[in-house]
Each structure stands twice: as C-alpha cells, then as structure tokens.
Design a protein around this motif. Structure first.
Motif, short mmCIF file in Angstrom:
data_model
loop_
_atom_site.label_atom_id
_atom_site.label_comp_id
_atom_site.label_asym_id
_atom_site.label_seq_id
_atom_site.Cartn_x
_atom_site.Cartn_y
_atom_site.Cartn_z
N PRO A 95 0.77 -1.34 0.06
CA PRO A 95 -0.15 0.17 -0.02
C PRO A 95 0.76 1.31 -0.03
CG PRO A 95 0.02 -1.20 2.13
CD PRO A 95 0.50 -2.10 1.17
N ASP A 96 2.02 1.13 0.54
CA ASP A 96 2.98 2.37 0.44
C ASP A 96 3.30 2.67 -1.02
OD1 ASP A 96 2.95 2.37 3.20
OD2 ASP A 96 4.81 1.48 3.33
N PHE B 271 -5.17 0.00 -2.26
CA PHE B 271 -6.69 0.13 -3.04
C PHE B 271 -7.29 1.57 -2.93
CE2 PHE B 271 -11.26 -1.00 -2.81
CZ PHE B 271 -11.26 -1.80 -3.80
N ALA B 272 -7.08 2.43 -2.06
CA ALA B 272 -7.51 3.69 -2.07
C ALA B 272 -6.93 4.46 -3.30
CB ALA B 272 -7.11 4.40 -0.95
N ASN C 181 3.09 -6.27 3.08
CA ASN C 181 4.14 -5.26 3.90
C ASN C 181 3.61 -4.21 4.45
OD1 ASN C 181 6.96 -5.94 4.13
ND2 ASN C 181 6.95 -6.15 1.91
N ALA C 182 2.33 -4.38 5.29
CA ALA C 182 1.61 -3.36 5.70
C ALA C 182 1.38 -3.49 7.14
CB ALA C 182 0.33 -3.19 5.02
#
Length: 157
Positions: free
Chosen positions: A10-11, A15-16, A56-57
């Motif tokens: 996410p980094d 999904f955002a 990795n979140a």
DNA sequence: GCCAACGTTGGC
DNA sequence: GCCAACGTTGGC
C-alpha cells in the motif's frame, strides 16, 4: 467466472489509490515471476473478480475487490530501461512479462487482516495463508471467495 | 530490521 | 543437471 488475489504494497499503490485512479483502473505491471506471469497471461479473464491484498503493511490484509477489465498483454515496463521493473533480457518482439488491467469494484467495509484469515475453517488451502507463499498473483476458489466476503461483510457477487 | 522461504543464476 | 550463492518477498 474465476477468482484471484493480487498483492500490492500500500505504500507503493494501495486500494485507495486504485479508487482514485482514472476510471478506477490500472495496469498490473511489474510482476516478474513465471507462475504469476502465466496466470496473468493465460488465465485471468475479463469480468473475473480479484481480491486486492495489502502486503508489507500494518496490518496486512485484503482491502477490497477489483475486476479484470483487460486480459493479458505485454508488460511494457519490462523493456523500459528507466522503469524500476526493467528486465534487460526482455525483448519487445518476444515479450516475457505480461499484465492485465484491473478496475476497483468495491472497498471492503473494513480491512480483513491476514491474522484473522489464518485458522479460518475452509481457508487452510488458500495460497495466501500458507507459510512461505510469496506468489503475488494467485487463484482463489469460489468457496474461499465466499468465506472471505462473509468475514468482510460484503456480498460475494 | 531480522530472517525464513523461495526463485533465479551460474559454475562445474 | 546439480547445487551453492545470491536476491527478493513479506511476515513479524
């Protein structure tokens, strides 16, 4: 219809981010693993639904659902020497790496974390929860799909 | 940041 | 074709 799961940090692209992208769509580039490549190139079909997993979140988990809107085609980042996923051995006239396009369908009401998926009855064989599984594009059975959607509080269809 | 698990590379 | 060395993934 078949079901799949794709991983993204996410980094890098969450999904955002996909929800904010033009047409909520992105090309799934950068996959450099042959097994995942075969899935992208040969198996993922238009309309297939795909879990979007944050790896990795903190915490890692499934954030939502997207769908395949374009079937496998050559990943151009493999032949772009300025791209971080550049593969010097790839050739434009004989593509090694493929990608699909995916479009966001819906965010889950809440993130379904890896921790809570572990130990869930019926998910024992799911690639995601198996130890050492690093596949970034993986199949999900209909049954697994339904179980995860129920945990998420989201319709499976 | 650590490190186990895995995939790939390359010497032989 | 074997396998040691290396690089990467990704949970923790």
């Amino acid at each position: 219809m078949n079901h799949w799961l794709v991983k993204s940090e996410p980094d890098v692209f969450s999904f955002a981010d996909l929800l904010k992208a033009p047409k909520k769509t992105t090309c799934w580039d950068g996959v450099r693993n042959y097994q995942a490549r075969n899935t992208l190139r040969d198996q993922m079909k238009k309309g297939d639904r795909v879990f979007y997993y944050h790896s990795n979140a903190e915490p890692s988990g499934i954030a939502g659902i997207c769908e395949v809107v374009r079937e496998g085609y050559p990943d151009h980042t493999a032949i772009d020497s300025k791209d971080p996923h550049f593969d010097p051995k790839s050739r434009a006239d004989a593509p090694t790496w493929y990608m699909v396009d995916v479009r966001a369908v819906a965010a889950f009401p809440r993130l379904v974390t890896l921790a809570e998926l572990k130990g869930v009855k019926g998910l024992e064989q799911m690639a995601l929860v198996r130890k050492g599984s690093r596949l970034s594009v993986q199949p999900v059975t209909r049954r697994e799909w339904e179980i995860v959607c129920r945990i998420a509080g989201h319709s499976p269809d």
